[in-house]
Design a protein around this motif. Structure first.
Motif, PDB file in Angstrom:
ATOM      1  N   ALA A   5       0.829  -1.206   0.000  1.00 49.59           N
ATOM      2  CA  ALA A   5       0.000   0.000   0.000  1.00 49.59           C
ATOM      3  C   ALA A   5       0.865   1.258   0.000  1.00 49.59           C
ATOM      4  N   PHE A   6       1.920   1.261   0.802  1.00 47.94           N
ATOM      5  CA  PHE A   6       2.824   2.408   0.820  1.00 47.94           C
ATOM      6  C   PHE A   6       3.561   2.542  -0.511  1.00 47.94           C
ATOM      7  N   GLY A   7       4.090   1.425  -0.994  1.00 49.09           N
ATOM      8  CA  GLY A   7       4.843   1.471  -2.237  1.00 49.09           C
ATOM      9  C   GLY A   7       4.001   1.852  -3.439  1.00 49.09           C
ATOM     10  N   LEU A   8       2.798   1.298  -3.528  1.00 50.05           N
ATOM     11  CA  LEU A   8       1.912   1.618  -4.645  1.00 50.05           C
ATOM     12  C   LEU A   8       1.432   3.061  -4.586  1.00 50.05           C
ATOM     13  N   SER A   9       1.299   3.590  -3.368  1.00 53.05           N
ATOM     14  CA  SER A   9       0.928   5.002  -3.236  1.00 53.05           C
ATOM     15  C   SER A   9       2.000   5.891  -3.846  1.00 53.05           C
ATOM     16  N   VAL A  10       3.255   5.536  -3.600  1.00 53.26           N
ATOM     17  CA  VAL A  10       4.363   6.302  -4.168  1.00 53.26           C
ATOM     18  C   VAL A  10       4.381   6.181  -5.688  1.00 53.26           C
ATOM     19  N   VAL A  11       4.176   4.970  -6.195  1.00 52.66           N
ATOM     20  CA  VAL A  11       4.149   4.778  -7.650  1.00 52.66           C
ATOM     21  C   VAL A  11       3.038   5.615  -8.275  1.00 52.66           C
ATOM     22  N   ALA A  12       1.851   5.540  -7.696  1.00 55.81           N
ATOM     23  CA  ALA A  12       0.711   6.286  -8.234  1.00 55.81           C
ATOM     24  C   ALA A  12       0.976   7.780  -8.244  1.00 55.81           C
ATOM     25  N   MET A  13       1.476   8.296  -7.134  1.00 55.63           N
ATOM     26  CA  MET A  13       1.727   9.726  -7.048  1.00 55.63           C
ATOM     27  C   MET A  13       2.913  10.159  -7.906  1.00 55.63           C
ATOM     28  N   ALA A  14       3.887   9.280  -8.078  1.00 55.53           N
ATOM     29  CA  ALA A  14       5.040   9.616  -8.921  1.00 55.53           C
ATOM     30  C   ALA A  14       4.599   9.941 -10.341  1.00 55.53           C
ATOM     31  N   TYR A  15       3.632   9.150 -10.839  1.00 57.06           N
ATOM     32  CA  TYR A  15       3.160   9.374 -12.209  1.00 57.06           C
ATOM     33  C   TYR A  15       2.042  10.412 -12.269  1.00 57.06           C
ATOM     34  N   ALA A  16       1.469  10.746 -11.118  1.00 56.16           N
ATOM     35  CA  ALA A  16       0.419  11.772 -11.081  1.00 56.16           C
ATOM     36  C   ALA A  16       1.004  13.174 -10.936  1.00 56.16           C
ATOM     37  N   ILE A  17       1.946  13.343 -10.010  1.00 57.80           N
ATOM     38  CA  ILE A  17       2.470  14.687  -9.717  1.00 57.80           C
ATOM     39  C   ILE A  17       3.972  14.811  -9.948  1.00 57.80           C
ATOM     40  N   GLY A  18       4.603  13.728 -10.389  1.00 59.05           N
ATOM     41  CA  GLY A  18       6.049  13.772 -10.598  1.00 59.05           C
ATOM     42  C   GLY A  18       6.478  14.884 -11.540  1.00 59.05           C
ATOM     43  N   GLY A  19       5.685  15.121 -12.565  1.00 63.87           N
ATOM     44  CA  GLY A  19       6.013  16.157 -13.526  1.00 63.87           C
ATOM     45  C   GLY A  19       5.802  17.559 -12.990  1.00 63.87           C
ATOM     46  N   ILE A  20       5.121  17.680 -11.864  1.00 62.46           N
ATOM     47  CA  ILE A  20       4.853  18.992 -11.267  1.00 62.46           C
ATOM     48  C   ILE A  20       5.874  19.330 -10.182  1.00 62.46           C
ATOM     49  N   SER A  21       6.057  18.409  -9.254  1.00 60.05           N
ATOM     50  CA  SER A  21       6.925  18.695  -8.105  1.00 60.05           C
ATOM     51  C   SER A  21       8.104  17.735  -7.965  1.00 60.05           C
ATOM     52  N   GLY A  22       8.125  16.671  -8.750  1.00 65.22           N
ATOM     53  CA  GLY A  22       9.139  15.648  -8.556  1.00 65.22           C
ATOM     54  C   GLY A  22       8.692  14.558  -7.614  1.00 65.22           C
ATOM     55  N   ASP A  82      18.470  10.694 -10.984  1.00 67.81           N
ATOM     56  CA  ASP A  82      19.609  11.462 -11.463  1.00 67.81           C
ATOM     57  C   ASP A  82      19.442  11.773 -12.953  1.00 67.81           C
ATOM     58  N   PRO A  83      19.650  13.043 -13.351  1.00 69.53           N
ATOM     59  CA  PRO A  83      19.429  13.430 -14.745  1.00 69.53           C
ATOM     60  C   PRO A  83      20.259  12.625 -15.748  1.00 69.53           C
ATOM     61  N   LYS A  84      21.469  12.207 -15.351  1.00 69.22           N
ATOM     62  CA  LYS A  84      22.348  11.497 -16.276  1.00 69.22           C
ATOM     63  C   LYS A  84      22.342   9.983 -16.077  1.00 69.22           C
ATOM     64  N   LYS A  85      22.284   9.563 -14.820  1.00 67.82           N
ATOM     65  CA  LYS A  85      22.419   8.133 -14.525  1.00 67.82           C
ATOM     66  C   LYS A  85      21.105   7.478 -14.106  1.00 67.82           C
ATOM     67  N   GLY A  86      20.032   8.249 -14.087  1.00 71.31           N
ATOM     68  CA  GLY A  86      18.778   7.776 -13.527  1.00 71.31           C
ATOM     69  C   GLY A  86      18.010   6.797 -14.401  1.00 71.31           C
ATOM     70  N   ALA A  87      16.841   6.404 -13.875  1.00 68.58           N
ATOM     71  CA  ALA A  87      16.008   5.402 -14.543  1.00 68.58           C
ATOM     72  C   ALA A  87      14.954   6.015 -15.438  1.00 68.58           C
ATOM     73  N   GLY A  88      14.940   7.331 -15.570  1.00 68.70           N
ATOM     74  CA  GLY A  88      13.981   7.990 -16.454  1.00 68.70           C
ATOM     75  C   GLY A  88      12.545   7.748 -16.048  1.00 68.70           C
ATOM     76  N   ALA A  89      11.736   7.309 -16.999  1.00 68.85           N
ATOM     77  CA  ALA A  89      10.311   7.096 -16.750  1.00 68.85           C
ATOM     78  C   ALA A  89      10.043   5.958 -15.774  1.00 68.85           C
ATOM     79  N   PHE A  90      11.044   5.113 -15.535  1.00 68.00           N
ATOM     80  CA  PHE A  90      10.861   3.985 -14.620  1.00 68.00           C
ATOM     81  C   PHE A  90      11.247   4.339 -13.178  1.00 68.00           C
TER      82      PHE A  90
END
Length: 229
Positions: free
Chosen positions: A44-61, A149-157
């Motif tokens: 539940a905690f992990g899925l909440s983070v996944v859901a919010m990452a794709y919901a607001i990640g583009g706004i606040s990170g 990380d902008p250079k070494k990160g996982a991007g969309a994943f």
């Protein structure tokens, strides 16, 4: 202001869904099949983070965690003003999420071992709790810094990697402290629980910040500044 509001909403969802899973679906001690258990709460905690990452990640990170914000700040990716405002709105969001849970519990029943999802530790177990929160926050924030990380990160994943790492951390740490690794997540429930939860709250603020600071130091060592030498 939009990114601050996004952090508030994201943290509210994390507390509502994560702590809510423990409040309404957590297994009662010694009872088989009474709820989702440790793995269910961790998911539940992990899925909440996944859901919010794709919901607001583009706004606040999608930090939704003051420890992550501290790590990002110490790694040089954000300024002090934004870091302070992020933390403030994360705490506000956690309080709102806890208030919703409190309203649900006080107007009905709950089947979990906790009424608020607050963190805590037993008598004589303070050192164990402190070590656990420092180490697991270090691991979690290191994954966040690496995957974003902008250079070494996982991007969309990145959101998926971060969410799954939080699941892993919770599976191990829930039996020790209920798992914080997030000061805001601990502050909200403790305010409504009161008593011992409030008296122990300092540990769930200090230890995650220590773990986050160490992870930032490690990631800075791995970073570009070191590569240029």
């Amino acid at each position: 202001m939009k990114k601050y509001i996004a952090e508030m909403i994201g943290t509210m969802v994390l507390v509502l869904m994560g702590c809510g899973s423990a409040v309404f679906a957590g297994s009662m001690a010694g009872t088989v099949g009474a709820g989702v258990g440790t793995v269910g709460v961790a998911l539940a905690f992990g899925l909440s983070v996944v859901a919010m990452a794709y919901a607001i990640g583009g706004i606040s990170g999608c930090h939704i965690n003051p420890a992550i914000t501290l790590g990002v700040f110490l790694s040089g990716r954000m300024n002090g003003k934004d870091a302070g405002m992020y933390m403030l709105f994360q705490v506000i969001g956690a309080i709102i999420g806890s208030a919703i849970l409190y309203a649900l519990v006080t107007t009905g029943g709950h089947d979990g071992p906790t009424a608020t999802g607050s963190n805590g530790f037993g008598d004589g177990e303070m050192l164990q709790a402190f070590i656990a929160e420092v180490v697991f926050t270090f691991i979690f924030v290191l994954v966040v810094l690496g995957s974003t990380d902008p250079k070494k990160g996982a991007g969309a994943f990145a959101g998926l990697a971060i969410g799954l790492s939080l699941v892993l951390v919770h599976i191990v740490c829930i039996p020790i402290t209920g798992t914080s690794v997030n000061p805001a997540r601990s502050i909200g429930p403790a305010l409504f629980q009161g008593g011992e939860a409030l008296s122990q709250l300092w540990l769930f603020i200090v230890a995650p910040f220590v773990g986050a600071a160490v992870s930032a130091l490690v990631w800075n060592y791995f970073g570009d500044k070191n590569e240029k030498k």
